[in-house]
Design an enzyme around this catalytic site. Structure first.
Site: not given
Ligand code: F6P
Length: 419
Positions: A143, A189-191, A246, A296, A298
Site C-alpha cells: 500500500d 488495492m490500497g485501503r 478499492e 491477490y 497484484q
C-alpha cells in the site's frame, strides 16, 4: 553466548517480502561468529506464540537464495493484532518466554505500521521483563502507506503490475470499442491510500493515453463529475479506461465496496468497487463494460516485479542484521531517496515510534486538480520505483521456479498456549 534471530512476516504479503527474508538469512549466515540461527515464526507472530519456530538453518543455501524471486510469504504471515501491553499482557509475556526459551536476542518483525507498533511494544516489555531483546521493524507493504520511508518494499512491484496491466488491457478495449466494450475498469488495492491507483497513471506516455480516469481513496467519489468524464473520454478517444482504488469512498465517507467483514486490526475487508463503478457507467451511459479486480494477483505478481523494489526489499533485510550487530533496537531500516535523476537511494535508520500506526496518504500535490489523475510531481516520485525487470528463472515447462521451503520446526520446550 551467540544469540538467535527471530524473524516473522506480518500482514498482507508482497511479491518481494521473501527477498527481505533472503536478505536477513544470507546476511546473518555471513556472521556466524556473532549470530546463532535465524528462526522464523510459522504464520508470523501466531507461530511465535504457539512456539512454532522454523529453523532456517535446515534449509539449503540454494533454496534460501531462491526466496529472492519467490512471491507469497515463505514462512506464512498473519493478521493478528497484539493490543496494548496491559490488554494483551499474557501474550506479550508468552512471547518473551518463547524468545527466552530459544535464546533469541534479536526480533525482526517484517510488516507495516501495525507491526512497527508491535515490535516497539515487544522491545519495551522485554526490557521490563529483564530479558532485553533487540527489536527491529523491517518495512513492507504494497500500500506504500508507511510514513518516514520514501517508499515501502513491495509497492514498486505492485505499481509495475498495475501500470503494465492497465496499459495492456487498454490496448484490448481500444481495439474492441467501435462495436463492443467501451469501458474497462481495473480495481486495485490500497485501503486508505491511493498510491497503487496512482501507479496506473504511469501507463500514460502522452496526454490522452489511458487510463483516462483514476479514482483515489483521498478524493470523495463525485458521481456526476465521474459520469461526465467517462462520456467525454468515450467521445474523444472511443473508449474509457479506468483505475479504481478499492478504498474509494462516497461523499458520506462509506466505502463504495465494503464487504461487511473486518480483520483482526478492525480494517474493513474491501473488494468490489469496480462492479459498483461499472454499474454506474451502465445505468448513466449504457456503455458496454468489462471490469477486473486485481486483488491477490497484484500482490503476488513476482513475474513482473520491479528490479528496484526487489533490490530494496533485500537491502532492508540485510540492513536489519547490520543494525542488530550494531546493538540497535526499536528502529527500522527505511529508504531515503537521494536523487530522482539518476534515481539514487540509501538505507537509513528510523525510530519505530515514528512509524507505528501512522498512514501516509497521497499528498494533494500528487492528484490533478479535477481529482481524476496524477500530476507531474507524482510521476517523478513514482517512475523510478518501477524501473527494471527482475524476472524469476523459468523451468522447461514454462513456469517460474519458485521455491517451497522444508520449514522444519524446532522442538517445543514450553507448555502449549492458546492463541
Ligand atoms: O497488505 C495490504 C492490503 O494489500 C490492502 O491493500 C488490502 O485491503 C488488504 O491487504 C487485503 O488483505 P487480506 O489478505 O487480509 O484480505
Amino acid at each position: 553466548m551467540k544469540k538467535n534471530i527471530l524473524y516473522a512476516q506480518s500482514g498482507g504479503v508482497t511479491p518481494v517480502i521473501n527477498a527481505t527474508a533472503c536478505g536477513v538469512i544470507e546476511t546473518a549466515r555471513q556472521h556466524r561468529d556473532r549470530i546463532g540461527k535465524v528462526l522464523a515464526g510459522k504464520d508470523g507472530i501466531i507461530g511465535v506464540l504457539r512456539e512454532e519456530l522454523i529453523d532456517t538453518s535446515r534449509e539449503r543455501k540454494a533454496d534460501i537464495a531462491a526466496l529472492r524471486h519467490t512471491p507469497g510469504g515463505a514462512f506464512g504471515s498473519c493478521r493478528f493484532k497484539l493490543k496494548g501491553i496491559e490488554e494483551s499482557r499474557g501474550q506479550y509475556e508468552r512471547l518473551i518466554e518463547v524468545l527466552k526459551a530459544h535464546n533469541v536476542g534479536y526480533f525482526f518483525y517484517n510488516g507495516g505500521g501495525d507491526s512497527a507498533d508491535t515490535a516497539y511494544k515487544v522491545s519495551q516489555i522485554s526490557k521490563k521483563m529483564d530479558f532485553p531483546v533487540q527489536c527491529i521493524g523491517v518495512p513492507k507493504t504494497i500500500d506504500n502507506d508507511l510514513p518516514v520511508t520514501d517508499n515501502s518494499p513491495g509497492f514498486g512491484s505492485v505499481a509495475k503490475y498495475v501500470a503494465v496491466s492497465i496499459m495492456e488491457a487498454s490496448l484490448d478495449v481500444e481495439s474492441m470499442a467501435s462495436s463492443s466494450t467501451k469501458v474497462f475498469i481495473l480495481e486495485v488495492m490500497g485501503r486508505h491510500a491511493g498510491w497503487i491507483a496512482a501507479a496506473g497513471g504511469l501507463a500514460q506516455k502522452e496526454s490522452g493515453d489511458p487510463p483516462h480516469i483514476i479514482l483515489f481513496p483521498e478524493v470523495p467519489f463525485n458521481e456526476k463529475a465521474f459520469v461526465a468524464k467517462v462520456k467525454k473520454a468515450v467521445e474523444t478517444h472511443g473508449y474509457c479506461s479506468i483505475v479504481v482504488s478499492e478504498g474509494v469512498r462516497g461523499p458520506d465517507g462509506r466505502f463504495l465496496a465494503e464487504a461487511g467483514t473486518r480483520d483482526a486490526f478492525g480494517h474493513a475487508q474491501l473488494g468490489g468497487a469496480a462492479p459498483v463503478v461499472a454499474e454506474i457507467v451502465k445505468s448513466a451511459l449504457g456503455y458496454k463494460y468489462h471490469w477486473a479486480v486485481s486483488d491477490y494477483l497484484q500482490r503476488s505478481a513476482r513475474h513482473i516485479a520491479s528490479a528496484v523494489d526487489s533490490e530494496q526489499a533485500y537491502a532492508v533485510g540485510a540492513a536489519a542484521v547490520r543494525f542488530a550487530l550494531a546493538g540497535k533496537s526499536g528502529v527500522m531500516p527505511v529508504i531515503k531517496r537521494i536523487s530522482n535523476n539518476p534515481y539514487r537511494w540509501k538505507i537509513e535508520e528510523a525510530a519505530l515510534g515514528r512509524l507505528a500506526n501512522r498512514e501516509k496518504l497521497m499528498p494533494k500535490s500528487y492528484i490533478s486538480s479535477d481529482g481524476f489523475g496524477i500530476t507531474p510531481v507524482a510521476r517523478r516520485y513514482l517512475e523510478p520505483l518501477i524501473v527494471g525487470e527482475s524476472y524469476p528463472p523459468y523451468d522447461r515447462k514454462g513456469l517460474p521456479k519458485y521455491v517451497r521451503l522444508k520449514k522444519t520446526l524446532l522442538k517445543k520446550v514450553l507448555p502449549p498456549f492458546e492463541v
